[in-house]
Design a protein around this motif. Sequence first.
Motif, PDB file in Angstrom:
ATOM      1  N   TRP A 222      -0.600  11.250   5.223  1.00 30.41           N
ATOM      2  CA  TRP A 222      -0.732  10.746   3.848  1.00 30.41           C
ATOM      3  C   TRP A 222      -2.092  11.221   3.362  1.00 30.41           C
ATOM      4  CZ3 TRP A 222       2.522   9.177   0.340  1.00 30.41           C
ATOM      5  CH2 TRP A 222       2.100   8.417  -0.754  1.00 30.41           C
ATOM      6  N   THR A 223      -2.081  12.389   2.729  1.00 31.29           N
ATOM      7  CA  THR A 223      -3.337  13.102   2.475  1.00 31.29           C
ATOM      8  C   THR A 223      -3.921  12.880   1.094  1.00 31.29           C
ATOM      9  OG1 THR A 223      -2.075  15.076   1.822  1.00 31.29           O
ATOM     10  CG2 THR A 223      -2.742  14.895   4.141  1.00 31.29           C
ATOM     11  N   ARG A 224      -3.150  12.253   0.183  1.00 31.56           N
ATOM     12  CA  ARG A 224      -3.654  12.038  -1.180  1.00 31.56           C
ATOM     13  C   ARG A 224      -3.576  10.554  -1.527  1.00 31.56           C
ATOM     14  NH1 ARG A 224      -1.165  16.359  -5.259  1.00 31.56           N
ATOM     15  NH2 ARG A 224      -2.836  15.464  -6.520  1.00 31.56           N
ATOM     16  N   PRO A 225      -4.429   9.762  -0.913  1.00 28.99           N
ATOM     17  CA  PRO A 225      -4.366   8.310  -1.147  1.00 28.99           C
ATOM     18  C   PRO A 225      -4.838   7.944  -2.541  1.00 28.99           C
ATOM     19  CG  PRO A 225      -6.310   8.842   0.132  1.00 28.99           C
ATOM     20  CD  PRO A 225      -5.516  10.120   0.023  1.00 28.99           C
ATOM     21  N   ASP A 226      -4.347   6.806  -3.005  1.00 26.59           N
ATOM     22  CA  ASP A 226      -4.753   6.271  -4.295  1.00 26.59           C
ATOM     23  C   ASP A 226      -6.041   5.475  -4.128  1.00 26.59           C
ATOM     24  OD1 ASP A 226      -3.219   5.912  -7.112  1.00 26.59           O
ATOM     25  OD2 ASP A 226      -4.454   4.143  -6.714  1.00 26.59           O
ATOM     26  N   GLN A 227      -6.741   5.260  -5.216  1.00 30.70           N
ATOM     27  CA  GLN A 227      -7.944   4.435  -5.170  1.00 30.70           C
ATOM     28  C   GLN A 227      -7.600   2.944  -5.122  1.00 30.70           C
ATOM     29  OE1 GLN A 227     -11.115   5.570  -4.609  1.00 30.70           O
ATOM     30  NE2 GLN A 227      -9.816   7.377  -4.239  1.00 30.70           N
ATOM     31  N   ARG A 228      -6.346   2.628  -5.350  1.00 33.40           N
ATOM     32  CA  ARG A 228      -5.892   1.247  -5.173  1.00 33.40           C
ATOM     33  C   ARG A 228      -5.347   1.062  -3.759  1.00 33.40           C
ATOM     34  NH1 ARG A 228      -1.561   0.852  -9.792  1.00 33.40           N
ATOM     35  NH2 ARG A 228      -1.462   3.108  -9.409  1.00 33.40           N
ATOM     36  N   ARG A 229      -5.338  -0.166  -3.296  1.00 33.11           N
ATOM     37  CA  ARG A 229      -4.731  -0.483  -2.004  1.00 33.11           C
ATOM     38  C   ARG A 229      -3.230  -0.227  -2.107  1.00 33.11           C
ATOM     39  NH1 ARG A 229      -5.824  -6.335   0.788  1.00 33.11           N
ATOM     40  NH2 ARG A 229      -4.403  -6.218   2.574  1.00 33.11           N
ATOM     41  N   GLU A 230      -2.699   0.517  -1.143  1.00 37.47           N
ATOM     42  CA  GLU A 230      -1.308   0.942  -1.222  1.00 37.47           C
ATOM     43  C   GLU A 230      -0.440   0.188  -0.211  1.00 37.47           C
ATOM     44  OE1 GLU A 230      -1.313   5.576  -2.224  1.00 37.47           O
ATOM     45  OE2 GLU A 230      -2.575   5.071  -0.508  1.00 37.47           O
ATOM     46  N   PHE A 231       0.794  -0.069  -0.627  1.00 36.43           N
ATOM     47  CA  PHE A 231       1.792  -0.645   0.260  1.00 36.43           C
ATOM     48  C   PHE A 231       2.949   0.341   0.322  1.00 36.43           C
ATOM     49  CE2 PHE A 231      -0.780  -4.183  -1.097  1.00 36.43           C
ATOM     50  CZ  PHE A 231      -0.964  -4.893   0.083  1.00 36.43           C
ATOM     51  N   LEU A 232       2.975   1.103   1.398  1.00 38.14           N
ATOM     52  CA  LEU A 232       3.880   2.227   1.540  1.00 38.14           C
ATOM     53  C   LEU A 232       5.131   1.810   2.316  1.00 38.14           C
ATOM     54  CD1 LEU A 232       1.139   4.797   2.642  1.00 38.14           C
ATOM     55  CD2 LEU A 232       2.013   4.442   0.319  1.00 38.14           C
ATOM     56  N   ARG A 233       6.298   2.197   1.818  1.00 39.64           N
ATOM     57  CA  ARG A 233       7.537   1.857   2.504  1.00 39.64           C
ATOM     58  C   ARG A 233       7.721   2.774   3.705  1.00 39.64           C
ATOM     59  NH1 ARG A 233       6.316   1.970  -2.433  1.00 39.64           N
ATOM     60  NH2 ARG A 233       8.041   3.184  -3.259  1.00 39.64           N
ATOM     61  N   ALA A 234       7.936   2.160   4.873  1.00 39.37           N
ATOM     62  CA  ALA A 234       8.029   2.920   6.113  1.00 39.37           C
ATOM     63  C   ALA A 234       8.988   2.218   7.065  1.00 39.37           C
ATOM     64  CB  ALA A 234       6.648   3.066   6.764  1.00 39.37           C
ATOM     65  N   ARG A 235       9.406   2.958   8.087  1.00 37.99           N
ATOM     66  CA  ARG A 235      10.237   2.349   9.127  1.00 37.99           C
ATOM     67  C   ARG A 235       9.848   2.916  10.488  1.00 37.99           C
ATOM     68  NH1 ARG A 235      16.278   4.930   8.035  1.00 37.99           N
ATOM     69  NH2 ARG A 235      15.877   7.026   8.849  1.00 37.99           N
ATOM     70  N   ILE A 236      10.279   2.207  11.530  1.00 36.21           N
ATOM     71  CA  ILE A 236       9.954   2.612  12.895  1.00 36.21           C
ATOM     72  C   ILE A 236      11.012   3.583  13.381  1.00 36.21           C
ATOM     73  CG2 ILE A 236       9.520   1.797  15.243  1.00 36.21           C
ATOM     74  CD1 ILE A 236       8.876  -0.953  13.981  1.00 36.21           C
ATOM     75  N   GLY A 237      10.565   4.764  13.765  1.00 38.42           N
ATOM     76  CA  GLY A 237      11.488   5.788  14.228  1.00 38.42           C
ATOM     77  C   GLY A 237      11.921   5.569  15.665  1.00 38.42           C
ATOM     78  N   ALA A 238      12.856   6.408  16.124  1.00 35.78           N
ATOM     79  CA  ALA A 238      13.364   6.288  17.487  1.00 35.78           C
ATOM     80  C   ALA A 238      12.272   6.521  18.524  1.00 35.78           C
ATOM     81  CB  ALA A 238      14.507   7.284  17.687  1.00 35.78           C
ATOM     82  N   ASP A 239      11.232   7.272  18.154  1.00 36.00           N
ATOM     83  CA  ASP A 239      10.119   7.542  19.082  1.00 36.00           C
ATOM     84  C   ASP A 239       9.036   6.474  19.009  1.00 36.00           C
ATOM     85  OD1 ASP A 239       9.151   8.092  16.562  1.00 36.00           O
ATOM     86  OD2 ASP A 239       8.585  10.175  16.976  1.00 36.00           O
TER      87      ASP A 239
END
Length: 400
Positions: free
Chosen positions: A335-352
């Motif tokens: 995630w190389t271009r973060p916002d200046q606001r605190r971010e809540f990013l949607r993610a999930r746990i992969g098989a690894d």
Amino acid sequence: MLTFEQALAQLLAGARSLQETEIVPLLEAGGRVLATTLLSTIDVPPHDNSAMDGYALRCADVAVAGTRLAVAQRIVAGSVGQRLASGSAARIFTGAPVPAGADAIVMQELCVRDHDAAGAVTINHVAQPGEWIRRRGEDITSGSEILAAGTRLRPQEIGLAASVGCAELSVRRRLRVALFSTGDELTMPGEPLPPGGIYNSNRFVLAGLLRQLGCVVCDLGIVPDTLAATRAALRQAADGNDMILTSGGVSVGEEDHIRPAVTAEGKLDQWKIAIKPGKPLAFGQVGNAAFIGLPGNPVSSFITFLLFVRPFILKCQGAAQPDTRSVNLVAGFDWTRPDQRREFLRARIGADGLLELFANQSAGVLTSTVWADGLVDNPSGNAIRRGDVVRFLPFSELLN
């Protein structure tokens, strides 16, 4: 802009805990908040009992493996045996009271019933005192606190109350919440979609979240984008409800009528919060009802509900306010271009075991909330590289 912590603190400071209580049968107490601390009036278990199917005996009678004992009695759960005589054993089953005189249970797999000698058993194990005996009161002792006031009752808490004989519980009454959406572009599912229209997903997401938190929902539907209609809806919503929740119309555009309507009918604070998604949030009061206005974008509405409305409702319900539990997980993404606001990013746990990021983090992509397992809580301006440890908020915590 307010920080996340500042906004949450101000919101919770305005929450008024419900004081009214009611008595409900135990089977109807799920999801409710316990109003008074629950003390046990009994020991659990109420007597020493067997943890296994086997034989109850005196350890002193079995000095060596292979000792034969007479089987003097048979004890099943729900019955009470006689005092165990020296040199004898009792056939016993799981949960049955341990007879007086016995000090151990030997599981049946370590015993051989001697069918050639009526009523005898060979014990092929040298037991130690207390072996496979569940002691009286080892789970709960009479007079002890088992559930604190403010506990939100899950199935396991209800089962615990049942285990000490409670048939009903004193709980806080349900929070009454009026819900409506604003926007002439909104169309109800099942109706033809007109040009320029969108289906109203927020109504269903928010109603479901409210009911999951044990609220009584008064659904006022979609309100036309006019100041007069919005003011009328607010007056109706404030009548008999504890809280009003809206989505959309909290910005400052010409067709955003929530702000002037709430200001006219009550009072309003318009907040800009340094988070993404979910920057705008409105908080105020109309009549005796608290008012919270969420942004209209589906993901913004969903996330701001979880982060702000959920803890507000829990406090109003008198529920204890533990911190939302998070886990530290390893990012499997950059995630190389973060916002200046605190971010809540949607993610999930992969098989690894690594976190995967949903490709499109737009505030309008509701698919991300279904695909994801939770949110990466990313500090403002923080770039993430694959292999970094990040803070993850599971939906299993935020939606419980």
